[in-house]
Design a protein around this motif. Structure first.
Motif, mmCIF file in Angstrom:
data_model
loop_
_atom_site.group_PDB
_atom_site.id
_atom_site.type_symbol
_atom_site.label_atom_id
_atom_site.label_comp_id
_atom_site.label_asym_id
_atom_site.label_seq_id
_atom_site.Cartn_x
_atom_site.Cartn_y
_atom_site.Cartn_z
ATOM 1 N N ILE A 131 0.794 -1.225 -0.047
ATOM 2 C CA ILE A 131 0.052 -0.054 -0.119
ATOM 3 C C ILE A 131 0.777 1.205 -0.049
ATOM 4 N N SER A 132 2.003 1.187 0.637
ATOM 5 C CA SER A 132 2.953 2.461 0.632
ATOM 6 C C SER A 132 3.851 2.222 -0.516
ATOM 7 N N LEU A 133 4.209 1.235 -1.029
ATOM 8 C CA LEU A 133 4.885 1.332 -2.421
ATOM 9 C C LEU A 133 3.961 1.890 -3.581
ATOM 10 N N ASP A 134 2.960 1.769 -3.636
ATOM 11 C CA ASP A 134 2.265 2.592 -4.629
ATOM 12 C C ASP A 134 2.536 4.048 -4.529
ATOM 13 N N LEU A 135 2.682 4.564 -3.233
ATOM 14 C CA LEU A 135 3.259 6.069 -3.342
ATOM 15 C C LEU A 135 4.532 6.340 -3.706
ATOM 16 N N LEU A 136 5.467 5.390 -3.601
ATOM 17 C CA LEU A 136 6.771 5.556 -4.209
ATOM 18 C C LEU A 136 6.881 5.525 -5.446
ATOM 19 N N GLU A 137 6.304 4.450 -6.210
ATOM 20 C CA GLU A 137 6.053 4.211 -7.579
ATOM 21 C C GLU A 137 5.638 5.227 -8.228
ATOM 22 N N VAL A 138 4.799 5.881 -7.877
ATOM 23 C CA VAL A 138 4.078 7.182 -8.543
ATOM 24 C C VAL A 138 5.121 8.251 -8.433
ATOM 25 N N THR A 139 5.589 8.579 -7.359
ATOM 26 C CA THR A 139 6.635 9.726 -7.104
ATOM 27 C C THR A 139 7.971 9.350 -7.912
ATOM 28 N N VAL A 140 8.346 8.332 -8.325
ATOM 29 C CA VAL A 140 9.723 7.975 -9.027
ATOM 30 C C VAL A 140 9.301 8.151 -10.582
ATOM 31 N N ARG A 141 8.171 8.371 -10.859
ATOM 32 C CA ARG A 141 8.053 8.186 -12.440
ATOM 33 C C ARG A 141 8.495 9.450 -12.780
ATOM 34 N N ASN A 142 8.744 10.699 -11.905
ATOM 35 C CA ASN A 142 9.271 11.812 -12.314
ATOM 36 C C ASN A 142 10.864 11.733 -12.327
ATOM 37 N N ASP A 143 11.319 11.671 -13.459
ATOM 38 C CA ASP A 143 12.831 11.578 -13.592
ATOM 39 C C ASP A 143 13.819 12.285 -12.826
ATOM 40 N N ALA A 144 13.360 13.675 -12.727
ATOM 41 C CA ALA A 144 14.185 14.361 -11.678
ATOM 42 C C ALA A 144 14.499 13.890 -10.376
ATOM 43 N N ILE A 145 13.000 13.601 -9.771
ATOM 44 C CA ILE A 145 12.921 12.833 -8.366
ATOM 45 C C ILE A 145 13.661 11.707 -8.304
ATOM 46 N N ALA A 146 13.583 10.842 -9.432
ATOM 47 C CA ALA A 146 14.212 9.288 -9.448
ATOM 48 C C ALA A 146 15.807 9.587 -9.242
ATOM 49 N N ASN A 147 16.205 10.558 -10.057
ATOM 50 C CA ASN A 147 17.617 10.705 -10.043
ATOM 51 C C ASN A 147 18.029 11.132 -8.538
ATOM 52 N N GLU A 148 17.250 11.867 -7.962
ATOM 53 C CA GLU A 148 17.801 12.321 -6.549
ATOM 54 C C GLU A 148 17.787 11.320 -5.786
ATOM 55 N N ILE A 149 16.594 10.361 -5.733
ATOM 56 C CA ILE A 149 16.663 9.288 -4.931
ATOM 57 C C ILE A 149 17.615 8.223 -4.989
ATOM 58 N N ASP A 150 18.050 8.016 -6.375
ATOM 59 C CA ASP A 150 19.340 7.239 -6.666
ATOM 60 C C ASP A 150 20.563 7.646 -6.180
ATOM 61 N N ALA A 151 20.674 8.947 -6.306
ATOM 62 C CA ALA A 151 21.957 9.479 -5.429
ATOM 63 C C ALA A 151 21.760 9.267 -4.018
ATOM 64 N N LEU A 152 20.643 9.313 -3.561
ATOM 65 C CA LEU A 152 20.445 9.414 -1.856
ATOM 66 C C LEU A 152 20.745 7.902 -1.477
ATOM 67 N N MET A 153 20.324 6.955 -2.297
ATOM 68 C CA MET A 153 20.013 5.613 -1.738
ATOM 69 C C MET A 153 21.187 4.696 -2.415
ATOM 70 N N GLU A 154 21.944 5.506 -3.399
ATOM 71 C CA GLU A 154 23.330 4.799 -3.973
ATOM 72 C C GLU A 154 22.802 3.564 -4.422
ATOM 73 N N PHE A 155 21.651 3.547 -5.088
ATOM 74 C CA PHE A 155 21.105 2.490 -6.221
ATOM 75 C C PHE A 155 20.223 2.787 -7.072
ATOM 76 N N ASP A 156 19.671 2.169 -7.863
ATOM 77 C CA ASP A 156 18.747 2.294 -8.732
ATOM 78 C C ASP A 156 17.284 2.389 -8.284
ATOM 79 N N CYS A 157 16.423 3.533 -7.710
ATOM 80 C CA CYS A 157 15.391 3.284 -6.970
ATOM 81 C C CYS A 157 14.398 2.613 -7.905
ATOM 82 N N ARG A 158 14.146 2.767 -9.171
ATOM 83 C CA ARG A 158 13.130 2.292 -9.824
ATOM 84 C C ARG A 158 13.387 0.765 -9.911
#
Length: 517
Positions: free
Chosen positions: A272-299
């Motif tokens: 149920i919370s994974l749905d929120l993340l998946e919608v959020t990282v559809r934005n490329d800029a946000i996905a790149n930011e999260i990739d740098a934060l987590m140090e892996f490909d978030c998608r």
């Protein structure tokens, strides 16, 4: 050949009889001397009572040497309460606490818990002793009950001396968990900077599902100074607004990296919370930011998590069950250094778990002729897509309640890793409330009170509390107390009449709100 007279033979027999009588008595006297010497050393020495912890290796049959527990506890209490060296008083409390692991009958707890509270709350009690007493009180308080006056005594102690010097009381307040204790903890977290970390991480609020805690949790999460502790609060992931706050914290660059990372992992934990993340990282800029934060490909990570969740009642379930057919799967770190009685218990536990797991496998797969791990692996290769719907799994447990004793099945009925109540499962959990199996009833209450809607679950939980007296210290009964406390921030311990009166008031208030709406 030496010949013995009849008198000599008779004398020899008498000597043997005497030896057979005296030797055990001598051994017993020696053991009593050893125990008393060690006991005296503990309560009179200024050194740590390390000797006492070695008594954990004694067999059950040896503990009779400590015979009169009440007398021993009274003697230790007297030492703790008198004006001697602080170290001796602390040693006495440590010894009482260790002794209680072997014998903590309701009678002893009821006799000594009020004394422990009085001593701990006394103005002249040294801080080190007070800290040890608070820890001991925390051990006993749930299984024993405390009066309203004693609860007030503890609250007064905390409010009179707020700050880090009173942090040892914070777990005790959380263990009591009533409305006044919970509100005091919230007050400490909001008004006393030195107490915030302890309240959020050590008070038990971290596991609370009380909805009224949510606004406070959101405020703490928004504060970068304490957000790394607040992000672990369960109430945030329980409700939609809380999950949105976790998402905001993850995206907030002002937050510490550790907070943002923990928020990401919390949101990636349930469908149920994974749905929120998946919608959020559809934005490329946000996905790149999260990739740098987590140090892996978030998608890619979220895709793996989604795939793993889809196998929850399929491949993952079967693999867990098949792994559970091995004795070594259970308590893998059990050491041969344990005393033999403990190893016997480990072996018995392992064998029981294997039996339960095999029975569950056969019931779930409908294959009563398979036994070995190899046979089951072959079956899984041929049935790799076999999946059991959540509602079907619950119906199987309803028809075969002993399935709930299987760890892999148990993990799936708690809904913790789903994060929500599937619509077609709620009626089944409601039926579970009428089960003759108290464990099934308890987990029905847990699911319905945390994820569903069922006033009847409150009544069943109260019935479980009254199902047996507190001297049994049954997990189901204490579990029901903790469940109601976590969900509603109230606690009447073992007083079922008070619980029922509270439930009656709660229903009346709910009816009144419905009329007003």
């Amino acid at each position: 050949m030496v010949k013995f007279t009849r008198r000599q033979v008779r004398a020899a027999i008498l000597v043997l009889i005497a030896i057979s009588i005296v030797a055990p008595l001598t051994g017993l006297a020696w053991w009593r001397w050893k125990v008393n010497s060690a006991f005296n050393e503990a309560i009179t020495s200024d050194s740590d009572p390390a000797w006492w912890f070695q008594f954990g290796t004694l067999s059950d049959g040896d503990h009779y040497l400590l015979s009169d527990y009440k007398r021993v506890m009274a003697r230790l209490m007297a030492v703790a309460d008198k004006d001697t060296s602080v170290k001796q008083r602390v040693n006495a409390v440590l010894t009482m606490r260790r002794l209680s692991f072997h014998n903590s009958s309701l009678e002893i707890r009821q006799q000594f818990l009020p004394q422990l509270i009085n001593l701990a709350c006394h103005d002249d009690t040294p801080p080190q002793l007070e800290t040890e007493l608070a820890g001991f009180i925390s051990d006993w308080i749930l299984s024993t009950d405390v009066s309203d006056a004693e609860r007030q005594q503890i609250r007064n102690r905390v409010t009179r001396f707020p700050g880090t010097e009173q942090s040892h009381w914070i777990p005790v307040l959380g263990m009591i968990g009533g409305r006044q204790e919970t509100e005091l903890l919230i007050q400490l977290a909001e008004n006393d900077e030195t107490s915030r970390e302890a309240v959020i991480s050590r008070s038990g609020l971290v596991n609370s599902s009380w909805k009224q805690l949510l606004p406070h949790a959101q405020a703490w999460l928004a504060d970068p100074n304490i957000s790394s502790f607040a992000v672990d609060l369960v109430v945030l992931s329980r409700f939609p607004k809380g999950r949105e706050s976790l998402l905001s914290a993850m995206l907030d660059e002002r937050q510490p990296a550790s907070t943002r990372q923990k928020a990401f992992h919390e949101l990636a934990r349930t469908p149920i919370s994974l749905d929120l993340l998946e919608v959020t990282v559809r934005n490329d800029a946000i996905a790149n930011e999260i990739d740098a934060l987590m140090e892996f490909d978030c998608r890619e990570h979220l895709a793996d998590k989604r795939r793993e969740m889809s196998e929850r009642n399929g491949k993952r379930l079967w693999e867990e069950l098949i792994a559970g057919l091995s004795l070594e799967y259970w308590l893998p770190n059990a050491s041969n250094k344990f005393p033999e009685p403990v190893l016997d218990q480990v072996r018995e536990f392992r064998e029981q778990q294997v039996r339960v797991t095999l029975a569950a496998l056969r019931r779930l797969a409908g294959k009563a002729d398979l036994t070995t791990t190899t046979e089951w692996h072959i079956w899984l290769q041929q049935n790799s897509t076999a999946t059991i719907e959540q509602s079907v799994l619950l119906e199987l447990v309803e028809n075969t309640p002993e399935l709930i004793e299987c760890a892999a099945v148990h993990r799936r009925i708690k809904l913790w890793d789903l994060g929500y109540m599937p619509e077609n499962c709620e009626p089944i959990y409601r039926r579970w409330l009428n089960s003759s199996n108290s464990t099934v009833q308890y987990w029905a209450c847990d699911a319905l009170l945390k994820f569903g809607q069922s006033p009847e679950a409150v009544d069943v939980a109260i019935d479980l509390i009254g199902g047996s007296p507190p001297e049994s210290q049954s997990w189901n009964e204490m579990g029901a107390i903790r469940l109601l406390t976590k969900c509603f921030a109230v606690n009447y311990f073992w007083d079922t009449a008070a619980w029922r009166e509270w439930a009656k008031r709660r229903r009346a208030e709910a009816s009144e709100r419905e009329v007003q709406e």
